[in-house]
Design a protein around this motif. Structure first.
Motif, PDB file in Angstrom:
ATOM      1  N   HIS A 183      -5.477 -12.477  -8.920  1.00 47.21           N
ATOM      2  CA  HIS A 183      -5.246 -12.031  -7.543  1.00 47.21           C
ATOM      3  C   HIS A 183      -5.552 -10.532  -7.450  1.00 47.21           C
ATOM      4  CE1 HIS A 183      -3.239 -15.893  -6.878  1.00 47.21           C
ATOM      5  NE2 HIS A 183      -2.541 -15.657  -7.972  1.00 47.21           N
ATOM      6  N   PRO A 184      -6.816 -10.174  -7.321  1.00 45.16           N
ATOM      7  CA  PRO A 184      -7.210  -8.761  -7.358  1.00 45.16           C
ATOM      8  C   PRO A 184      -6.673  -7.914  -6.214  1.00 45.16           C
ATOM      9  CG  PRO A 184      -9.059 -10.185  -6.757  1.00 45.16           C
ATOM     10  CD  PRO A 184      -7.959 -11.079  -7.217  1.00 45.16           C
ATOM     11  N   GLU A 185      -6.061  -8.533  -5.205  1.00 41.90           N
ATOM     12  CA  GLU A 185      -5.438  -7.741  -4.139  1.00 41.90           C
ATOM     13  C   GLU A 185      -4.141  -7.073  -4.632  1.00 41.90           C
ATOM     14  OE1 GLU A 185      -3.964 -12.028  -3.401  1.00 41.90           O
ATOM     15  OE2 GLU A 185      -5.722 -10.987  -4.224  1.00 41.90           O
ATOM     16  N   TYR A 186      -3.663  -7.489  -5.795  1.00 38.38           N
ATOM     17  CA  TYR A 186      -2.474  -6.895  -6.386  1.00 38.38           C
ATOM     18  C   TYR A 186      -2.866  -5.811  -7.387  1.00 38.38           C
ATOM     19  CZ  TYR A 186       0.679 -10.345  -4.343  1.00 38.38           C
ATOM     20  OH  TYR A 186       1.421 -11.090  -3.465  1.00 38.38           O
ATOM     21  N   ARG A 187      -1.930  -4.889  -7.612  1.00 36.04           N
ATOM     22  CA  ARG A 187      -2.123  -3.812  -8.576  1.00 36.04           C
ATOM     23  C   ARG A 187      -0.956  -3.809  -9.562  1.00 36.04           C
ATOM     24  NH1 ARG A 187      -0.669   0.316  -6.089  1.00 36.04           N
ATOM     25  NH2 ARG A 187      -0.139  -0.703  -4.111  1.00 36.04           N
ATOM     26  N   ARG A 188      -1.265  -3.511 -10.812  1.00 35.13           N
ATOM     27  CA  ARG A 188      -0.211  -3.385 -11.824  1.00 35.13           C
ATOM     28  C   ARG A 188       0.144  -1.920 -11.982  1.00 35.13           C
ATOM     29  NH1 ARG A 188       0.050  -2.684 -17.317  1.00 35.13           N
ATOM     30  NH2 ARG A 188      -2.191  -2.838 -17.588  1.00 35.13           N
ATOM     31  N   LEU A 189       1.430  -1.615 -11.932  1.00 35.79           N
ATOM     32  CA  LEU A 189       1.922  -0.266 -12.143  1.00 35.79           C
ATOM     33  C   LEU A 189       2.377  -0.147 -13.587  1.00 35.79           C
ATOM     34  CD1 LEU A 189       4.112   0.094  -8.911  1.00 35.79           C
ATOM     35  CD2 LEU A 189       1.715   0.758  -9.221  1.00 35.79           C
ATOM     36  N   ASP A 190       1.730   0.711 -14.345  1.00 35.24           N
ATOM     37  CA  ASP A 190       2.025   0.837 -15.770  1.00 35.24           C
ATOM     38  C   ASP A 190       3.294   1.660 -15.950  1.00 35.24           C
ATOM     39  OD1 ASP A 190       1.951   0.795 -18.456  1.00 35.24           O
ATOM     40  OD2 ASP A 190       0.075   1.884 -18.701  1.00 35.24           O
ATOM     41  N   THR A 243       0.818  -1.219   0.000  1.00 33.85           N
ATOM     42  CA  THR A 243       0.000   0.000   0.000  1.00 33.85           C
ATOM     43  C   THR A 243       0.848   1.264   0.000  1.00 33.85           C
ATOM     44  OG1 THR A 243      -0.141  -0.108   2.417  1.00 33.85           O
ATOM     45  CG2 THR A 243      -1.922  -1.129   1.167  1.00 33.85           C
ATOM     46  N   GLU A 244       2.139   1.146   0.326  1.00 37.69           N
ATOM     47  CA  GLU A 244       3.011   2.313   0.333  1.00 37.69           C
ATOM     48  C   GLU A 244       3.553   2.638  -1.057  1.00 37.69           C
ATOM     49  OE1 GLU A 244       6.075   1.762   3.194  1.00 37.69           O
ATOM     50  OE2 GLU A 244       4.698   1.657   4.915  1.00 37.69           O
ATOM     51  N   ILE A 245       3.307   1.746  -1.999  1.00 40.47           N
ATOM     52  CA  ILE A 245       3.756   1.977  -3.376  1.00 40.47           C
ATOM     53  C   ILE A 245       2.535   2.334  -4.211  1.00 40.47           C
ATOM     54  CG2 ILE A 245       4.833   0.958  -5.418  1.00 40.47           C
ATOM     55  CD1 ILE A 245       6.414  -0.844  -3.551  1.00 40.47           C
ATOM     56  N   ALA A 246       2.408   3.613  -4.519  1.00 40.86           N
ATOM     57  CA  ALA A 246       1.244   4.096  -5.268  1.00 40.86           C
ATOM     58  C   ALA A 246       1.568   4.375  -6.727  1.00 40.86           C
ATOM     59  CB  ALA A 246       0.692   5.363  -4.606  1.00 40.86           C
ATOM     60  N   ALA A 247       2.849   4.600  -7.020  1.00 41.79           N
ATOM     61  CA  ALA A 247       3.264   4.931  -8.382  1.00 41.79           C
ATOM     62  C   ALA A 247       4.634   4.339  -8.659  1.00 41.79           C
ATOM     63  CB  ALA A 247       3.296   6.449  -8.566  1.00 41.79           C
ATOM     64  N   VAL A 248       5.015   4.339  -9.916  1.00 40.30           N
ATOM     65  CA  VAL A 248       6.310   3.780 -10.316  1.00 40.30           C
ATOM     66  C   VAL A 248       7.457   4.503  -9.621  1.00 40.30           C
ATOM     67  CG1 VAL A 248       7.853   3.413 -12.273  1.00 40.30           C
ATOM     68  CG2 VAL A 248       5.413   2.999 -12.536  1.00 40.30           C
ATOM     69  N   SER A 249       7.302   5.798  -9.387  1.00 35.43           N
ATOM     70  CA  SER A 249       8.365   6.570  -8.741  1.00 35.43           C
ATOM     71  C   SER A 249       8.667   6.088  -7.328  1.00 35.43           C
ATOM     72  CB  SER A 249       7.986   8.052  -8.707  1.00 35.43           C
ATOM     73  OG  SER A 249       6.754   8.240  -8.018  1.00 35.43           O
ATOM     74  N   ASP A 250       7.735   5.390  -6.699  1.00 43.03           N
ATOM     75  CA  ASP A 250       7.937   4.872  -5.342  1.00 43.03           C
ATOM     76  C   ASP A 250       8.863   3.657  -5.310  1.00 43.03           C
ATOM     77  OD1 ASP A 250       6.239   6.801  -4.259  1.00 43.03           O
ATOM     78  OD2 ASP A 250       4.468   5.560  -4.616  1.00 43.03           O
ATOM     79  N   LEU A 251       9.283   3.191  -6.481  1.00 46.85           N
ATOM     80  CA  LEU A 251      10.133   1.995  -6.560  1.00 46.85           C
ATOM     81  C   LEU A 251      11.623   2.321  -6.557  1.00 46.85           C
ATOM     82  CD1 LEU A 251       8.168   0.052  -9.334  1.00 46.85           C
ATOM     83  CD2 LEU A 251       8.184  -0.469  -6.893  1.00 46.85           C
ATOM     84  N   ARG A 252      11.969   3.594  -6.421  1.00 46.96           N
ATOM     85  CA  ARG A 252      13.371   3.989  -6.577  1.00 46.96           C
ATOM     86  C   ARG A 252      14.314   3.268  -5.609  1.00 46.96           C
ATOM     87  NH1 ARG A 252      12.530  10.398  -6.532  1.00 46.96           N
ATOM     88  NH2 ARG A 252      10.953   9.688  -5.040  1.00 46.96           N
ATOM     89  N   ARG A 253      13.854   3.015  -4.397  1.00 49.01           N
ATOM     90  CA  ARG A 253      14.692   2.309  -3.420  1.00 49.01           C
ATOM     91  C   ARG A 253      13.989   1.047  -2.898  1.00 49.01           C
ATOM     92  NH1 ARG A 253      19.103   5.165  -1.993  1.00 49.01           N
ATOM     93  NH2 ARG A 253      19.135   7.378  -2.553  1.00 49.01           N
ATOM     94  N   ALA A 254      13.078   0.524  -3.679  1.00 49.40           N
ATOM     95  CA  ALA A 254      12.292  -0.638  -3.256  1.00 49.40           C
ATOM     96  C   ALA A 254      13.049  -1.939  -3.512  1.00 49.40           C
ATOM     97  CB  ALA A 254      10.957  -0.656  -3.995  1.00 49.40           C
ATOM     98  N   ARG A 255      12.546  -3.005  -2.913  1.00 51.08           N
ATOM     99  CA  ARG A 255      13.053  -4.349  -3.185  1.00 51.08           C
ATOM    100  C   ARG A 255      12.219  -4.918  -4.329  1.00 51.08           C
ATOM    101  NH1 ARG A 255      11.730  -6.677   2.519  1.00 51.08           N
ATOM    102  NH2 ARG A 255       9.946  -5.357   1.983  1.00 51.08           N
TER     103      ARG A 255
END
Length: 257
Positions: free
Chosen positions: A202-209, A133-145
């Protein structure tokens, strides 16, 4: 010198393989005389090709195959589906086991040395899936695992876009799912088409375009002048589907737009 000789040997071997395979593969007249189109598919690639709860084949690539049979033979039911693994997709066409392959195959230079590719019927690419839930956009992946398939082209694509991200290698899509379920990774990078099916299941997941890359999915056909009419007929069919918006509407219906 050794590298040049090796490249020459590989090229000669590929030419021999193509020539012998082209002699085996059926041309358009033989396909029509047979009365059915043999199509290699991968039935584990929702929503491109998969089996529903009743065991029936469904998906964008199944619709494309049936529409192609209607164009070439005049009967959308005149299709024999040959289920193959990813490693067997090109071989099915090269060895004449299938007339064409419609199996999530992107046109690449190495593959184009072995088979002929049609115009594209879908533009795939690299996207991400997450339930964090803390990842709302592609930009939130900059330091993600970020989980990535080992030895895949996706690694370089993701690394270039997110140099500070922590990439975690996995051996399969199932391994990636398990990693995300255990919260050992924040997101998974993979093919847009497959991740679309992931979210559908698995609708609990979201795809980030993210649109980090583009891969043109095409019909693979045998090479050779004797197959020129097949190449032309397939390309003309895809062009008509695009201009009539049948292809766009069908792609949208399977959630791929």
């Amino acid at each position: 010198m050794m590298h040049r000789l090796l490249r020459t040997s590989i090229a000669a071997l590929s030419t021999t393989f193509i020539a012998s395979s082209a002699a085996i593969a059926a041309d358009l007249e033989e396909i029509r005389a047979r009365g059915r189109l043999i199509v290699a598919i991968n039935d584990d690639a929702r929503p491109l090709a998969f089996r529903d709860e009743g065991g029936e084949l469904r998906g964008l690539e199944i619709d494309v195959a049936r529409h192609l049979a209607e164009t070439l033979i005049g009967d959308r039911q005149a299709v024999e589906f040959l289920n193959v693994s990813n490693r067997e997709r090109l071989g099915a066409v090269l060895e004449g086991d299938a007339d064409v392959a419609i199996a999530r195959l992107s046109a690449t230079p190495p593959r184009s040395r072995l088979v002929a590719f049609s115009n594209y019927y879908y533009l795939d690419g690299t996207d991400f899936v997450t339930r964090n839930t803390e990842i709302a956009a592609v930009s939130d992946l900059r330091r993600a695992r970020i989980a990535v398939l080992e030895n895949s082209d996706t690694i370089a694509i993701v690394r270039y876009r997110f140099p500070n991200a922590d990439l975690v290698g996995v051996s399969s899509y199932q391994a990636a799912f398990d990693l995300l379920e255990s919260e050992a990774a924040d997101a998974f990078a993979g093919d847009r088409s497959i991740l679309t099916g992931w979210v559908q299941e698995h609708p609990e997941y979201r795809r980030l375009d993210a649109q980090l890359s583009v891969a043109a999915l095409c019909v693979a056909m045998p090479k050779g002048l004797q197959h020129a009419r097949l190449h032309q007929s397939v390309n003309q069919a895809i062009a008509r589907w695009q201009s009539s918006e049948w292809l766009r509407d069908t792609t949208r219906r399977w959630g791929l737009l």
